[in-house]
Design an enzyme around this catalytic site. Structure first.
Site, mmCIF file in Angstrom:
data_model
loop_
_atom_site.group_PDB
_atom_site.id
_atom_site.type_symbol
_atom_site.label_atom_id
_atom_site.label_comp_id
_atom_site.label_asym_id
_atom_site.label_seq_id
_atom_site.Cartn_x
_atom_site.Cartn_y
_atom_site.Cartn_z
ATOM 1 N N ASP A 118 -25.761 -9.774 -27.921
ATOM 2 C CA ASP A 118 -24.644 -9.411 -28.780
ATOM 3 C C ASP A 118 -23.560 -8.657 -28.021
ATOM 4 O O ASP A 118 -23.666 -7.450 -27.810
ATOM 5 C CB ASP A 118 -25.168 -8.554 -29.936
ATOM 6 N N ASP A 160 -17.487 -12.516 -29.368
ATOM 7 C CA ASP A 160 -18.702 -11.899 -29.898
ATOM 8 C C ASP A 160 -19.871 -12.872 -29.862
ATOM 9 O O ASP A 160 -20.014 -13.724 -30.729
ATOM 10 C CB ASP A 160 -18.453 -11.429 -31.334
#
Ligand code: NAG
Length: 441
Positions: free
Chosen positions: A76, A276
């Site tokens: 992440d 992201d």
């Protein structure tokens, strides 16, 4: 929201804490020294597993503890803190106990510098020095993790052949909330790649082990690789664009971009974008989203693709006369998108049809770009895994820039002989005698 695949949007790290400032921490103002004269010349590389569809995430297996155990963590780049599901009375834990992390007298204390870093948004107070350090991370998709900070060995094999086991602080999460209707995560936790102080990247950098650079290469066929450090970065061909100075949110923002459709400018300009890897799909604000939907729909007029309203996979799907197997079967019907960044000449990111379409198990093709305004992202636009596939994406915190280059992510460059899929990371067992004092504090 009716997302059947997990739209894991894990940015907006809010670390909440109610405490009162204590003078104990005045000494902790400059917790980490980074010795710039020390040129760190090695990287750590990880095999990545997972895919955009049907799984909806990419993971790496990280060794933690002594003796080490493997934990599958969702990679992440939209958050900082790494956490694993904790073997404690645990809410929202989805793994059997033998896959949970068991703390053993290794709680990070409240007075620790990293505990202060985890509580950045408020004053930090410890009523006693050996108090544990609680954390809470909230993600933009309404999911969250609450737990306690621990510190443990994270053995890493570096590209120079050394195995080092620094002690890294991370969260032991005992209360996880999963977003709305989405299924619980199948991962044992999250690997936060942000550039905040608590991230594993910053910690490894502070220990002098790597340059403050992280990159990933997610294959459209599933899998790929992830690296800390800059050894794997090609010497040419990368498109670089400046990273926006980090605001209170620690995620990787790019400057403003304009949207091109099939090489031609659209009315959409000034898009604030972030990369992201914790988000499976790409999210644009309503206006940009609608523009893309209109352009794509308009383009499909008169050909054999028809809307497939019965496919629940994503909001917009199309079917053909027979069912599709891969995006290659349909990509000729679709045009490439591109993002052009204003600040840097020729700084453009091409998003081919493979970067915004998925083929579902029902044999339809669906738009992997979603309306971010609708899910509460406001004007923020998220470039998620789907559009980052088959590119090496590099977050260079040393030079404050983000780069990308088309890449074959199925193979780790040069070092594949050392990092065969399953041969890695077992060599640790043999290498465990190797110990670096610097990291054993
Ligand atoms: C290999 O790289 C690691 C991490 O940068 C470093 O700590 C170690 O000293 C290096 N080993 C050798 C043999 O150069």
């Amino acid at each position: 929201m009716d997302f059947k695949t997990k739209p894991f949007i894990t940015l907006f790290l809010f670390l909440l804490f109610s405490s009162i400032f204590s003078l104990t921490f005045s000494a902790a103002n400059k917790p980490f020294s980074t010795d710039k004269s020390h040129r760190v010349g090695s990287s750590a590389v990880f095999r990545v597993h997972g895919n955009v569809y049907p799984l909806g995430y990419y993971t790496v297996s990280l060794n933690i503890g002594y003796p080490p155990k493997l934990y599958d963590l969702d990679i992440d780049s939209g958050s900082d803190l790494t956490w694993v599901q904790c073997d404690a009375p645990c809410k929202g834990c989805t793994k059997p106990r033998d896959q949970l992390y068991k703390p053993s007298n290794n709680l990070v204390q409240c007075v620790d510098q990293l505990c202060a870093a985890v509580h950045l948004t408020s004053d930090h107070h410890c009523s006693s020095p050996d108090e544990q350090c609680d954390y809470e991370v909230e993600y933009a998709d309404q999911g969250s993790s609450l737990g306690v900070l621990v510190r443990d060995y994270v053995p890493l094999q570096f590209t120079n052949g050394s195995v080092i086991r620094p002690r890294i602080a991370f969260g032991c999460g005992y209360d996880q909330k999963h977003s709305g209707t989405t299924s619980p995560p199948s991962t044992t936790g999250v690997l936060g790649l942000g550039n905040g102080r608590t991230s594993i990247l910053s910690q490894l950098h502070s220990l002098g082990l790597i340059r403050n650079v992280v990159g990933h290469c997610l294959s459209g066929r599933g899998g790929g690789f992830l690296f800390f450090g800059d050894d794997l970065i090609p010497s040419s061909g990368i498109v670089w664009t400046p990273m926006l100075p980090s605001s209170s949110e620690k995620h990787y923002s790019l400057g403003q971009a304009e949207l091109l459709f099939n090489g031609k400018p659209t009315t959409i300009k000034g898009l604030d974008l972030i990369f992201d890897s914790g988000s499976s799909y790409t999210y644009f604000n309503s206006k940009a989203y609608q523009t893309i939907v209109d352009q794509v729909t308009n383009d499909l007029k008169g050909n054999q693709l028809k809307r497939a309203t019965e496919d629940p996979s994503l909001p917009i799907c199309w079917k053909g006369s027979k069912s599709f197997k891969t995006v290659s079967d349909v990509k000729n019907y679709f045009k490439p998108l591109a993002l052009r960044f204003k600040k840097v000449k020729n700084s453009q990111m091409l998003i081919p049809p493979e970067g915004y379409l998925i083929v579902t198990k029902h044999g339809n093709v669906c738009l992997g770009i979603l309306d971010g305004t609708e899910v509460g992202l406001g004007d923020l636009n998220i470039i998620g895994d789907i559009s980052l596939q088959d590119k090496m994406v590099i977050y260079d915190n040393e030079r404050q820039q983000i780069g990308w280059i088309s890449y074959d992510c199925d193979r780790i460059p040069n070092i594949d002989r050392d990092f065969e899929d399953d041969a890695f990371p077992h060599p640790y067992a043999a290498n465990f005698g190797i110990f670096d004092d610097r990291c054993a504090a």
